[in-house]
Design an enzyme around this catalytic site. Structure first.
Site, PDB file in Angstrom:
ATOM      1  N   ARG A 278     -21.747  42.151   6.673  1.00 23.41           N
ATOM      2  CA  ARG A 278     -22.556  41.210   5.908  1.00 23.41           C
ATOM      3  C   ARG A 278     -22.262  39.800   6.414  1.00 23.41           C
ATOM      4  O   ARG A 278     -21.136  39.480   6.798  1.00 23.41           O
ATOM      5  CB  ARG A 278     -22.243  41.296   4.404  1.00 23.41           C
ATOM      6  CG  ARG A 278     -22.930  42.459   3.681  1.00 23.41           C
ATOM      7  CD  ARG A 278     -24.430  42.246   3.583  1.00 23.41           C
ATOM      8  NE  ARG A 278     -25.103  43.220   2.761  1.00 23.41           N
ATOM      9  CZ  ARG A 278     -25.667  44.334   3.209  1.00 23.41           C
ATOM     10  NH1 ARG A 278     -25.598  44.624   4.501  1.00 23.41           N
ATOM     11  NH2 ARG A 278     -26.299  45.159   2.396  1.00 23.41           N
TER      12      ARG A 278
ATOM     13  N   GLU B  27     -30.019  34.230   6.499  1.00 22.44           N
ATOM     14  CA  GLU B  27     -30.965  35.039   7.273  1.00 22.44           C
ATOM     15  C   GLU B  27     -32.395  34.671   6.889  1.00 22.44           C
ATOM     16  O   GLU B  27     -32.731  34.702   5.700  1.00 22.44           O
ATOM     17  CB  GLU B  27     -30.697  36.527   7.032  1.00 22.44           C
ATOM     18  CG  GLU B  27     -29.336  36.939   7.560  1.00 22.44           C
ATOM     19  CD  GLU B  27     -29.052  38.430   7.430  1.00 22.44           C
ATOM     20  OE1 GLU B  27     -29.960  39.199   7.046  1.00 22.44           O
ATOM     21  OE2 GLU B  27     -27.918  38.842   7.725  1.00 22.44           O
TER      22      GLU B  27
ATOM     23  N   HIS C  96     -30.324  41.979  11.918  1.00 23.79           N
ATOM     24  CA  HIS C  96     -29.939  42.813  10.771  1.00 23.79           C
ATOM     25  C   HIS C  96     -30.636  44.178  10.812  1.00 23.79           C
ATOM     26  O   HIS C  96     -31.281  44.594   9.840  1.00 23.79           O
ATOM     27  CB  HIS C  96     -30.239  42.099   9.451  1.00 23.79           C
ATOM     28  CG  HIS C  96     -29.371  42.571   8.322  1.00 23.79           C
ATOM     29  ND1 HIS C  96     -28.955  41.748   7.313  1.00 23.79           N
ATOM     30  CD2 HIS C  96     -28.835  43.790   8.052  1.00 23.79           C
ATOM     31  CE1 HIS C  96     -28.215  42.440   6.451  1.00 23.79           C
ATOM     32  NE2 HIS C  96     -28.136  43.687   6.871  1.00 23.79           N
TER      33      HIS C  96
END
Length: 326
Positions: A238, A267, A291
């Protein structure tokens, strides 16, 4: 009345053949939809992706939700205290991306160790002979026989460890929590270490911890400096686990052999993210992905089908949810 409100496009489910069962009345909306508060108050269940911005706690006040179902493992976009206070069960789908994340970690490590992306860029520049000579002179290692350090030895970390072990690697791990499957760890000869010892010893370090107060900034300047020289780091946990400024400086100094980053402090990463400012050799040793470590057609289908089964179980049959997180 809509049974289920879903905060991701219907096309996501359709393209992997994982549409909801006919027993559910479903509507799909963007998370920034202006009518979202009213829609949530009318729904019996809310389905949300694991990745995305935080959902405001006020959205869950005065609702009749019987379930918030996450279509993945991560829960960090939800306010645990607010949902617990409201008495709304939250469930996720643990383990559905294990194989995809393991595949990503092994592939990324191999690409960085053997400089595949860097080679491609040099050949396109017309630098075939000189760069091939450099690769040969640098005596690059492959994966086999290397010591791989797994930070976070839960279900995902274990799957990653098993994938590296199958590739002929030795395994060490660090996790402050009890190991999920000690027998599996013992079967691959995995060695438990402190975090500092793992960072000093491992040729490849791969991160698989959740984002919690205890893991925020877990890998900072001192930890990066303590890593084995020319080691490879895989950040697929993360954003926020690794100090990105310190990581950029470590790459620029030439201390690390390579870094793969799949998750970011924000993000999409902001334009001033220090990793995006790297150039020269430092940039060539950095592999950036958006991701998607755990995202394949196969993993998405499993996650979505598991989520629908749990929603149907709660909304249609009135049974308690499986994989309740809180």
């Amino acid at each position: 009345m809509t049974d289920v409100l879903v905060l991701r496009p219907q096309a996501d489910f359709a393209r992997v053949g994982a549409l909801p069962p006919d027993s559910l009345s479903v509507s799909y909306h963007a998370p920034d939809c202006a009518e979202l508060p009213a829609l949530i108050r009318q729904a019996k269940a809310l389905v949300v992706p694991a990745v995305g911005p935080k959902l405001a706690s006020i959205l869950f006040e005065g609702t009749s939700l019987k379930l918030v179902q996450v279509t993945g493992a991560g829960l960090d976009r939800l306010d645990k205290a607010a949902l617990t206070k409201a008495g709304i069960p939250v469930a996720n789908v643990p383990g559905g991306s294990n194989s995809a994340v393991a595949e990503y970690a092994v592939t990324a490590a191999s690409m960085l160790l053997r400089r595949f992306s860097w080679s491609s860029a040099e050949i396109k520049r017309g630098n075939y002979a000189a760069f091939r000579a450099k690769l040969m002179g640098d005596n690059l290692a492959g994966i086999e026989g290397l010591l791989v350090g797994i930070v976070g030895f839960g279900v995902i970390g274990l799957a990653v460890a098993q994938a590296f072990a199958k590739a002929g690697c030795r395994i060490c791990y660090y996790d402050p929590a009890p190991v999920v499957d000690p027998a599996a760890a013992a079967a691959m000869g995995a060695t438990v270490m402190s975090l500092d010892e793992l960072l000093r010893s491992a040729d490849v370090v791969t991160l698989h911890v959740p984002l919690l107060p205890a893991t925020q900034g877990l890998i900072g300047a001192s930890q990066l400096a303590g890593m084995k020289k020319h080691a490879v780091l895989i950040q697929a946990s993360r954003g926020g686990i690794v100090d990105e400024q310190a990581l950029a400086e470590c790459l620029r100094s030439g201390h690390l052999g390579g870094v793969a980053v799949d998750v970011y402090s924000t993000e999409p990463p902001a334009a001033d993210n220090p990793l995006l400012a790297l150039d020269g050799d430092a940039a060539h040793r950095l592999l950036l992905t958006p991701h998607i470590a755990g995202v394949t057609r196969q993993s998405a289908a499993f996650l979505f089908r598991s989520a629908w089964q749990n929603v149907e179980r709660v909304v249609v049959t009135g049974a308690p949810p499986l994989n309740r997180a809180y």
